[in-house]
Design an enzyme around this catalytic site. Structure first.
Site, mmCIF file in Angstrom:
data_model
loop_
_atom_site.group_PDB
_atom_site.id
_atom_site.type_symbol
_atom_site.label_atom_id
_atom_site.label_comp_id
_atom_site.label_asym_id
_atom_site.label_seq_id
_atom_site.Cartn_x
_atom_site.Cartn_y
_atom_site.Cartn_z
ATOM 1 N N THR A 114 0.819 -1.216 0.000
ATOM 2 C CA THR A 114 0.000 0.000 0.000
ATOM 3 C C THR A 114 0.855 1.269 0.000
ATOM 4 O O THR A 114 0.324 2.367 -0.117
ATOM 5 C CB THR A 114 -0.923 0.038 1.240
ATOM 6 N N CYS A 153 17.676 5.252 -3.881
ATOM 7 C CA CYS A 153 17.196 5.929 -5.107
ATOM 8 C C CYS A 153 18.225 6.875 -5.718
ATOM 9 O O CYS A 153 18.441 6.875 -6.937
ATOM 10 C CB CYS A 153 15.899 6.689 -4.801
ATOM 11 N N GLY A 212 10.241 10.253 -1.745
ATOM 12 C CA GLY A 212 11.172 9.248 -1.223
ATOM 13 C C GLY A 212 10.859 8.884 0.216
ATOM 14 O O GLY A 212 11.125 7.773 0.664
ATOM 15 N N ARG A 217 -1.163 -2.640 10.338
ATOM 16 C CA ARG A 217 -1.881 -1.368 10.191
ATOM 17 C C ARG A 217 -2.642 -1.282 8.865
ATOM 18 O O ARG A 217 -3.769 -0.804 8.813
ATOM 19 C CB ARG A 217 -0.870 -0.211 10.315
ATOM 20 N N HIS A 255 13.905 12.909 -8.320
ATOM 21 C CA HIS A 255 15.137 13.441 -7.722
ATOM 22 C C HIS A 255 16.019 14.054 -8.812
ATOM 23 O O HIS A 255 16.169 13.471 -9.898
ATOM 24 C CB HIS A 255 15.951 12.313 -7.074
ATOM 25 N N ARG A 277 21.948 -3.760 2.203
ATOM 26 C CA ARG A 277 22.705 -3.268 1.038
ATOM 27 C C ARG A 277 24.200 -3.482 1.151
ATOM 28 O O ARG A 277 24.864 -3.804 0.157
ATOM 29 C CB ARG A 277 22.430 -1.774 0.817
ATOM 30 N N ALA A 295 4.119 4.038 -1.054
ATOM 31 C CA ALA A 295 4.431 4.811 -2.271
ATOM 32 C C ALA A 295 5.165 3.940 -3.296
ATOM 33 O O ALA A 295 4.871 3.999 -4.490
ATOM 34 C CB ALA A 295 5.274 6.034 -1.910
ATOM 35 N N ARG A 325 16.860 17.957 0.600
ATOM 36 C CA ARG A 325 15.437 17.791 0.278
ATOM 37 C C ARG A 325 14.889 19.124 -0.236
ATOM 38 O O ARG A 325 15.109 20.169 0.371
ATOM 39 C CB ARG A 325 14.661 17.393 1.533
HETATM 40 O O1 L14 Z 1 15.958 3.539 0.560
HETATM 41 O O2 L14 Z 1 13.778 10.086 0.703
HETATM 42 O O3 L14 Z 1 17.478 4.180 1.928
HETATM 43 O O4 L14 Z 1 13.704 9.909 2.855
HETATM 44 C C1 L14 Z 1 15.710 6.232 2.792
HETATM 45 C C2 L14 Z 1 15.210 7.635 2.848
HETATM 46 C C3 L14 Z 1 14.943 6.079 0.386
HETATM 47 C C4 L14 Z 1 14.505 7.491 0.426
HETATM 48 C C5 L14 Z 1 16.425 4.378 1.333
HETATM 49 C C6 L14 Z 1 13.964 9.459 1.752
HETATM 50 C C7 L14 Z 1 15.732 5.643 1.499
HETATM 51 C C8 L14 Z 1 14.534 8.132 1.683
#
Ligand code: L14
Length: 347
Positions: A15, A132, A163, A43, A252, A103, A17, A245
């Site tokens: 559900t 991203c 994001g 939730r 982005h 990762r 983004a 941001r």
């Molecule tokens: O996948 O825009 O590590 O706040 C963590 C923070 C992706 C985006 C990740 C954001 C992210 C993000």
């Protein structure tokens, strides 16, 4: 895709983004889905989503949910991945994980198909999708690295609020409305959901994405630095990042400075980018042609423009890289990995 076999697919965080975009891609690209399981936290369980005209009820993700699943695409946050990804692997699934949980783990390949798809086939159950901002940068830089070598990268990002999830999108919209109505503006989510202090995002620029580390960089910045080295398979490449941001809903943008190892001409670089898979060159300054977040939204490619040689460093190269952070930056990169694994297993 042309093959006959179909696969059981689980989407964890369906559900959210990113999850929403994964569903849309599976549908639009006719991914060979047999059974689809939409999973979430308690939730959001019970929500109803549609896939190919059929209503599917979202279920709470548990270890047993992954029984019989071939591909499990996780984007429900790092803690959910840490809890459930290995459960899915134990039940035979290949996990493609969109979070930061694995990762940098040694036995987990970190994959951008245009750069290092070969690593995906060495997986031991989990494949990680990079951050991203990293994905779009390395996809654009890889052809340059292969041809001229890269000594150093300095990047500043201009990251959209999407994001940080659907709630951050709503928060920017609401803040903007309040500001325009002359009301008090109160941020509710950003810069970091889990931290108590919030900043105004509407009509503002915020130099913090994710939490600060001891070295003064943020975690988002360190992700870009460490992930780039891992994806390129090169610990010696110098990388530094400033992640910012901006009040953009989606897409982005990045200002990237690169120093190559070998001499290049701008014509050669543009030619490489024009040919590169998954990359679209948009660089027509005389017509004000350059990539924009608003144009990139909804598209799968990484867009590159403003390609120019530095004025004082002959091996210095500047460019502007834009992509849809929910698509190539997350959902599309994950689905693309799954598609390529299927294509390979068909050979
Ligand atoms: O996948 O825009 O590590 O706040 C963590 C923070 C992706 C985006 C990740 C954001 C992210 C993000």
């Amino acid at each position: 895709m042309t093959n006959q076999r179909t696969y059981n697919v689980a989407v964890v965080g369906a559900t959210g983004a990113v999850g929403t975009q994964i569903l849309r891609l599976l549908e639009e690209r006719n991914f060979p889905v047999n059974q689809l399981k939409l999973l979430s936290s308690a939730r959001s369980a019970g929500a109803k989503l549609t896939f190919k005209g059929q209503e599917v009820t979202v279920q709470e993700a548990t270890p047993e949910s992954f029984e019989g699943v071939d591909f499990a695409l996780f984007s429900a946050g790092g803690s959910v991945s840490k809890l459930l990804a290995k459960e899915a692997v134990q039940r035979g699934a290949v996990v493609i994980d969109n979070t930061n949980a694995f990762r940098m783990a040694q036995d987990v390949p970190l994959v951008v198909p245009e750069v290092n798809m070969d690593k995906a086939f060495e997986n031991q159950g989990i494949i990680a999708n990079p951050n991203c901002s990293t994905i779009q940068m390395v996809a654009a830089l890889n052809p340059i690295r292969e041809k001229f070598g890269i000594d150093r990268i300095i990047v500043s990002t201009y990251q959209a609020v999407s994001g940080a999830g659907a709630r951050a999108i709503n928060d920017l919209v609401n803040q903007t409305k309040s500001a325009l109505a002359g009301e008090e503006v109160r941020g509710e989510i950003l810069p970091v959901g889990s931290l108590p202090k919030k900043h105004q995002m509407a009509f503002n620029v915020v130099p913090q994405i994710d939490v600060f580390q001891d070295n003064g960089f943020t975690l988002e910045e360190m992700k870009m630095i460490n992930e780039t080295k891992k994806i390129f398979g090169d610990d010696t490449v110098k990388v530094s990042a400033t992640c910012v941001r901006v009040p953009v809903l989606n897409g982005h943008s990045e200002s990237v400075y690169v120093e190559t190892k070998e001499d290049f001409t701008i014509e050669e670089v543009k030619e490489l980018l024009a040919q590169a898979p998954g990359v679209t060159l948009v660089d027509v300054p005389e017509e004000q042609g350059y990539p924009l977040a608003t144009d990139s939204t909804g598209k799968l490619d990484v867009f590159v423009g403003r390609v120019r040689k530095d004025v004082s460093e002959p091996r210095g190269l500047h460019m502007w890289i834009v992509s849809d952070n929910l698509l190539k930056g997350a959902a599309w990169n994950a689905v693309q990995i799954a598609e390529q694994m299927i294509l390979k297993s068909d050979e």
